[in-house]
Scaffold this motif. Sequence first.
Motif, mmCIF file in Angstrom:
data_model
loop_
_atom_site.group_PDB
_atom_site.id
_atom_site.type_symbol
_atom_site.label_atom_id
_atom_site.label_comp_id
_atom_site.label_asym_id
_atom_site.label_seq_id
_atom_site.Cartn_x
_atom_site.Cartn_y
_atom_site.Cartn_z
ATOM 1 N N LYS A 178 19.776 -113.613 20.969
ATOM 2 C CA LYS A 178 19.518 -112.651 22.042
ATOM 3 C C LYS A 178 20.600 -111.576 22.100
ATOM 4 O O LYS A 178 20.360 -110.470 22.618
ATOM 5 C CB LYS A 178 19.421 -113.378 23.381
ATOM 6 C CG LYS A 178 18.161 -114.229 23.516
ATOM 7 C CD LYS A 178 18.141 -114.980 24.837
ATOM 8 C CE LYS A 178 16.858 -115.813 24.959
ATOM 9 N NZ LYS A 178 16.837 -116.617 26.220
ATOM 10 N N PHE A 180 22.048 -110.205 19.447
ATOM 11 C CA PHE A 180 22.002 -109.315 18.281
ATOM 12 C C PHE A 180 21.253 -108.029 18.630
ATOM 13 O O PHE A 180 20.295 -108.024 19.406
ATOM 14 C CB PHE A 180 21.293 -109.981 17.101
ATOM 15 C CG PHE A 180 22.017 -111.174 16.539
ATOM 16 C CD1 PHE A 180 23.397 -111.202 16.466
ATOM 17 C CD2 PHE A 180 21.304 -112.277 16.072
ATOM 18 C CE1 PHE A 180 24.066 -112.300 15.948
ATOM 19 C CE2 PHE A 180 21.956 -113.380 15.550
ATOM 20 C CZ PHE A 180 23.347 -113.389 15.487
ATOM 21 N N SER A 181 21.674 -106.947 18.005
ATOM 22 C CA SER A 181 20.941 -105.684 18.135
ATOM 23 C C SER A 181 19.696 -105.734 17.243
ATOM 24 O O SER A 181 19.540 -106.633 16.406
ATOM 25 C CB SER A 181 21.826 -104.518 17.706
ATOM 26 O OG SER A 181 22.134 -104.613 16.317
ATOM 27 N N LYS A 182 18.800 -104.764 17.404
ATOM 28 C CA LYS A 182 17.603 -104.716 16.569
ATOM 29 C C LYS A 182 17.975 -104.580 15.098
ATOM 30 O O LYS A 182 17.355 -105.209 14.224
ATOM 31 C CB LYS A 182 16.718 -103.537 16.986
ATOM 32 C CG LYS A 182 16.048 -103.709 18.338
ATOM 33 C CD LYS A 182 15.140 -102.535 18.648
ATOM 34 C CE LYS A 182 14.431 -102.724 19.985
ATOM 35 N NZ LYS A 182 13.544 -101.565 20.297
ATOM 36 N N GLU A 183 18.999 -103.777 14.824
ATOM 37 C CA GLU A 183 19.442 -103.591 13.441
ATOM 38 C C GLU A 183 19.983 -104.891 12.848
ATOM 39 O O GLU A 183 19.719 -105.220 11.681
ATOM 40 C CB GLU A 183 20.516 -102.500 13.370
ATOM 41 C CG GLU A 183 20.026 -101.098 13.704
ATOM 42 C CD GLU A 183 19.821 -100.880 15.202
ATOM 43 O OE1 GLU A 183 20.296 -101.726 16.001
ATOM 44 O OE2 GLU A 183 19.177 -99.876 15.569
ATOM 45 N N GLU A 184 20.747 -105.628 13.653
ATOM 46 C CA GLU A 184 21.296 -106.898 13.178
ATOM 47 C C GLU A 184 20.187 -107.904 12.896
ATOM 48 O O GLU A 184 20.236 -108.645 11.906
ATOM 49 C CB GLU A 184 22.269 -107.467 14.211
ATOM 50 C CG GLU A 184 23.592 -106.703 14.290
ATOM 51 C CD GLU A 184 24.469 -107.175 15.430
ATOM 52 O OE1 GLU A 184 25.701 -107.227 15.244
ATOM 53 O OE2 GLU A 184 23.921 -107.484 16.516
ATOM 54 N N LYS A 185 19.178 -107.951 13.752
ATOM 55 C CA LYS A 185 18.064 -108.864 13.526
ATOM 56 C C LYS A 185 17.299 -108.523 12.254
ATOM 57 O O LYS A 185 16.891 -109.422 11.504
ATOM 58 C CB LYS A 185 17.122 -108.846 14.740
ATOM 59 C CG LYS A 185 17.716 -109.484 15.991
ATOM 60 C CD LYS A 185 16.757 -109.406 17.177
ATOM 61 C CE LYS A 185 17.363 -110.056 18.406
ATOM 62 N NZ LYS A 185 16.481 -109.963 19.594
#
Length: 303
Positions: A178, A180-185
């Motif tokens: 939860k 993590f950023s969208k980029e990290e995911k």
Amino acid sequence: IIIICPFIYQPTGYLLIIIICPFIYQPTGYLLIIIICPFICMEIQNFLCASIAYLGNDFYFWHMKGKSPGIFYIQTEDGKGNHAPTLETFCKQEGIRFVRVLLEGLEEDGISIREGIITDWLSGCQSVLKEVGLGSQVLVGHGIGGWLMFLLALREPDLVSGLVGLATLPDFPDLLWKGFSKEEKVEIKRKNYHTFERRGIKFRIPISVFPEASKYCILNMPGIEHIKVPVSLVHGEEDDLLGPSVSLELMQRIKAPTSYKVIEGGDHFLNRPEDLKVIIETVNQCLHPDHYDNSELDSDDES
């Protein structure tokens, strides 16, 4: 044979006897060893009052006999330190049962967590609690072990008389995801794993562990508020793995007598002498709740 056999399963013990037997020339000697060796092993094991078991690649437990309720300690890789010997010494002094479960779950590379490990850890702990616990026990868990102890209390309420969490990491993979950023995911999905590294702790979490962990989340799990046994959580003020606020959030959902302690200057490992002193005091309080008044048990003040 006398030293090694208590830690060897019987088939291996017999093989060891067969190897040594050529050095014994009298037929009576063969017969005598074959007959009495298993009994010698059992007697020595009883004398030592302890046993060690190995359950697969990711699960060990140590068992010391004593009265119940005793201590059932769930230890994870990040909890290797002074907790186990300190708790064992305390149990010996009190004459109570002590079970220590060591959870390991790394692949051969020594860094990657094995897929399905949380489910296996939980079922393994449940099996040991049912088979070795012999009566209700105070569960003590460090890190992810603190998360598992709540799940055990929900699964086996009749076998649990208290809960003590040390730097508890409830829902740890889920909270990581939860955060993590969208980029990290996107990057994690591309690599199929996330590398977690902080203060000397480093491991690789396969992406499959995140949905697996979500099935066992307790912060929003229905029924967690119905735990009836005393619950104590101890957290280091400087724990940067998962801060004390998560323990407080968990405590606020529990209606049973609770104790919440934040140790000044304590980190995630809680291995300093002053940390260990607080841990033993908290465990003793959970073992003997009648020795403390209700106002102390119900307090959630930081200390």
